[in-house]
Design an enzyme around this catalytic site. Structure first.
Site, short mmCIF file in Angstrom:
data_model
loop_
_atom_site.label_atom_id
_atom_site.label_comp_id
_atom_site.label_asym_id
_atom_site.label_seq_id
_atom_site.Cartn_x
_atom_site.Cartn_y
_atom_site.Cartn_z
N ASP A 131 56.31 96.11 48.94
CA ASP A 131 55.55 95.06 49.62
C ASP A 131 54.43 95.71 50.44
O ASP A 131 54.69 96.59 51.26
CB ASP A 131 56.46 94.23 50.53
CG ASP A 131 55.83 92.89 50.88
OD1 ASP A 131 54.89 92.46 50.18
OD2 ASP A 131 56.28 92.27 51.87
N HIS A 138 46.65 88.11 58.67
CA HIS A 138 48.06 88.17 59.08
C HIS A 138 48.31 89.40 59.94
O HIS A 138 48.96 89.32 60.98
CB HIS A 138 48.95 88.20 57.83
CG HIS A 138 50.39 88.47 58.11
ND1 HIS A 138 51.24 87.52 58.63
CD2 HIS A 138 51.16 89.60 57.95
CE1 HIS A 138 52.45 88.04 58.77
NE2 HIS A 138 52.44 89.29 58.36
N GLU A 203 57.13 84.20 54.12
CA GLU A 203 55.81 84.85 54.06
C GLU A 203 55.14 84.46 52.75
O GLU A 203 55.71 84.63 51.67
CB GLU A 203 55.94 86.38 54.18
CG GLU A 203 56.35 86.80 55.59
CD GLU A 203 56.15 88.29 55.88
OE1 GLU A 203 56.18 89.09 54.92
OE2 GLU A 203 55.97 88.64 57.06
N GLU A 205 52.87 84.99 49.86
CA GLU A 205 52.30 86.18 49.24
C GLU A 205 52.05 85.95 47.76
O GLU A 205 52.64 85.07 47.13
CB GLU A 205 53.25 87.39 49.38
CG GLU A 205 53.64 87.72 50.80
CD GLU A 205 54.28 89.10 50.95
OE1 GLU A 205 54.11 89.94 50.04
OE2 GLU A 205 54.93 89.33 51.99
N ASP A 237 58.35 86.36 50.78
CA ASP A 237 59.09 87.48 51.37
C ASP A 237 59.81 86.97 52.61
O ASP A 237 59.31 87.07 53.73
CB ASP A 237 58.08 88.59 51.71
CG ASP A 237 58.72 89.73 52.48
OD1 ASP A 237 59.92 89.97 52.30
OD2 ASP A 237 58.00 90.39 53.26
N ARG A 241 62.90 87.58 61.67
CA ARG A 241 62.05 88.25 62.68
C ARG A 241 62.86 88.92 63.78
O ARG A 241 62.43 89.94 64.33
CB ARG A 241 61.09 87.23 63.30
CG ARG A 241 60.21 86.48 62.31
CD ARG A 241 59.27 87.42 61.59
NE ARG A 241 58.40 86.70 60.66
CZ ARG A 241 57.68 87.31 59.72
NH1 ARG A 241 57.73 88.63 59.58
NH2 ARG A 241 56.90 86.61 58.92
N GLN A 244 64.42 92.07 62.35
CA GLN A 244 63.31 93.00 62.12
C GLN A 244 62.84 93.64 63.43
O GLN A 244 62.61 94.85 63.50
CB GLN A 244 62.15 92.22 61.47
CG GLN A 244 60.98 93.08 61.03
CD GLN A 244 59.83 92.23 60.46
OE1 GLN A 244 59.93 91.00 60.34
NE2 GLN A 244 58.74 92.88 60.10
N LYS A 257 64.36 92.16 55.98
CA LYS A 257 63.49 91.79 54.86
C LYS A 257 64.20 91.82 53.51
O LYS A 257 63.67 91.30 52.54
CB LYS A 257 62.34 92.82 54.78
CG LYS A 257 61.36 92.76 55.93
CD LYS A 257 60.36 91.65 55.69
CE LYS A 257 59.17 91.78 56.62
NZ LYS A 257 58.18 90.74 56.35
N THR A 261 64.21 87.72 48.28
CA THR A 261 62.78 87.51 48.03
C THR A 261 62.68 86.52 46.87
O THR A 261 63.34 86.73 45.85
CB THR A 261 62.08 88.83 47.64
OG1 THR A 261 62.27 89.79 48.69
CG2 THR A 261 60.59 88.62 47.41
N GLU A 378 53.29 83.32 62.89
CA GLU A 378 51.91 83.11 63.33
C GLU A 378 51.68 81.68 63.80
O GLU A 378 51.05 81.44 64.84
CB GLU A 378 50.95 83.41 62.18
CG GLU A 378 50.94 84.85 61.72
CD GLU A 378 50.31 85.02 60.35
OE1 GLU A 378 51.08 85.02 59.35
OE2 GLU A 378 49.08 85.12 60.26
CA CA Z 1 55.79 90.74 53.48
#
Ligand code: CA
Length: 434
Positions: A131, A138, A203, A205, A237, A241, A244, A257, A261, A378
């Site tokens: 990734d 971002h 996420e 992507e 993804d 948080r 992480q 993570k 996925t 975000e």
């Molecule tokens: Ca990612």
């Protein structure tokens, strides 16, 4: 790779009735995937309208070029992805011919399967999943939350940042995601606890599929990098948080993570994407120039993709009340600071061997405004500005029962627009403790 031929003609029509007005799979698309008809084994297919062309059956019937014959019998796309571009173009031309020429209808109709009712699987055996982090908005948004003085690290505009992800937990659209448990450090000085993540996020992507690989110790020159690009999909993804935030120093993302996925199962091929290459947005005047191994004038002139992604969410309550899903993220692939070619070249630049069927995520794609942010981290400012939902609920992060759906579309003047299908998953509660 970017050359147009008769398979891209915007007025090309298929005898498959559902194809011509199909938002995702008109005859100009012809994405490859792996599907399982009810009660049968998995095989390779091509999406056309509301149907799937059984490619293995087409090969058995002698309808495909000799160069792809063997790979079309495989239960996964790795062998097809690894073929040289000329063979993949020959496959596209043959399939386009079968689905447009009335003369072929009698032969081909029996090997068309209704997509509804088929199970779509991961299209390839994913040897490795990487990734990246090339969505610059971002990177700035997330950096601003935690390092307001220096949102971007000093390496960002020199190095396409990435990390090695987990291939075993990449799953096709439709498979639910289970909220992970993990070590979470409360904001206070208290020691960490082992608990379900309370900051589960998505996420937005794009996924990039590797075609022909490179040998260990060999590199991929920037001017031929796209020869190694097999196609694209949508990628979510999933990110915890809170897990992480506690675990990431000093080695980067790990359990926050790697629990799941989600990808859209159809591979929109590099050949199908030929009409949708656009100029890479110019770097700001005071940005550094890319180092020579990442610099290519042609890549800067036509190395970005005109693909727009849209993410919607529906809560269990919204579905119970009959409310439509709410679109909360919309971003384009033109927000990538590094191109597809630069990503591939950089990945192999130290001699790392890429292999057919490897999967590469671009990193979260965000626009510049809240409506275009590609993650709840975000949108909610890490929980400070919860998002209002049409049901009266609010979201800072995902709740159990939320369903997240991403769609994507490639558009260009004078080209038939093509779509990617769905990347969908329902959030399930963490299992109760043993
Ligand atoms: Ca990612």
């Amino acid at each position: 790779m970017k050359s147009l031929d008769s398979t891209h003609a915007p007025d090309l029509e298929s005898w498959v009735a559902s194809a011509d007005s199909h938002p995702d799979f008109p005859v100009q698309n012809l994405p490859l995937g792996v599907f399982e008809p009810p009660g049968e084994d998995a095989r390779i297919g091509v999406a056309i309208g509301e149907s799937i062309l059984d490619l293995r059956a087409a090969a058995r019937a002698g309808l495909l070029p000799p160069s792809v014959q063997r790979a079309a019998h495989e239960p996964l796309l790795n062998a097809l992805m690894g073929l040289p571009a000329a063979a993949r173009r020959a496959l596209r031309a043959a399939v386009s011919g079968l689905l447009t020429g009335r003369a072929h209808e009698t032969l081909v109709r029996p090997i068309l399967v209704e997509a509804k009712g088929c199970r779509l699987l991961n299209p390839a055996r994913i040897g490795d999943y990487t990734d990246f982090y090339v969505g610059i908005n971002h990177a700035v948004n997330v950096g601003s939350l935690f390092r307001p003085d220096q949102p971007l690290m000093p390496n960002y505009k020199y190095v396409p940042i990435g990390y090695h992800g987990r291939a075993s937990s990449v799953r096709p659209s439709g498979e639910p995601v289970i909220r992970p448990r993990g070590q979470i450090k409360p904001a206070s000085d208290a020691p960490p606890v082992f608990a379900p993540s309370s900051k589960l996020d998505y996420e937005l992507e794009l996924g990039l599929w590797v075609g022909p690989g490179n040998d260990l110790g060999q590199t991929i020159p920037i001017d031929s990098a796209l020869d190694h690009f097999a196609g694209a999909c949508i990628l979510n993804d999933w990110s915890a948080r809170d897990i992480q935030a506690w675990e990431y120093q000093p080695l980067g993302p790990f359990l926050g993570k790697n629990f799941h996925t989600t990808i859209s199962p159809w591979v929109v091929t590099a050949e199908a994407l030929a009409p949708f290459w656009i100029a890479q947005p110019p770097r700001a005047a005071d940005d550094p120039r890319p180092l020579p191994y990442l610099s290519d004038a042609e890549d800067q002139a036509a190395g970005a993709l005109a693909i727009d992604l849209e993410l919607s969410i529906s809560s269990a309550r919204m579905r119970a009340e009959g409310l439509a899903p709410q679109v909360i993220s919309r971003a384009g692939a033109d927000t990538m600071y590094w191109t597809v070619a630069q990503i591939f070249t950089h990945h192999a630049s130290g001699g790392c061997n890429l292999q057919p069927g490897d999967l590469i995520g671009t990193g979260t794609l965000s626009g510049k405004t809240r409506e275009a942010f590609g993650s709840l981290l975000e949108i909610s400012g890490n929980g400070k500005q919860p998002l209002a939902m049409p049901s009266g609920e609010t979201r800072s992060f995902l709740a159990d029962g939320d369903e997240v759906v991403i769609v994507a579309r490639a558009t260009a003047p004078g080209a038939a627009s093509i779509g990617f299908g769905e990347c969908r998953a329902l959030v399930l509660a963490a299992p109760s403790e043993p």
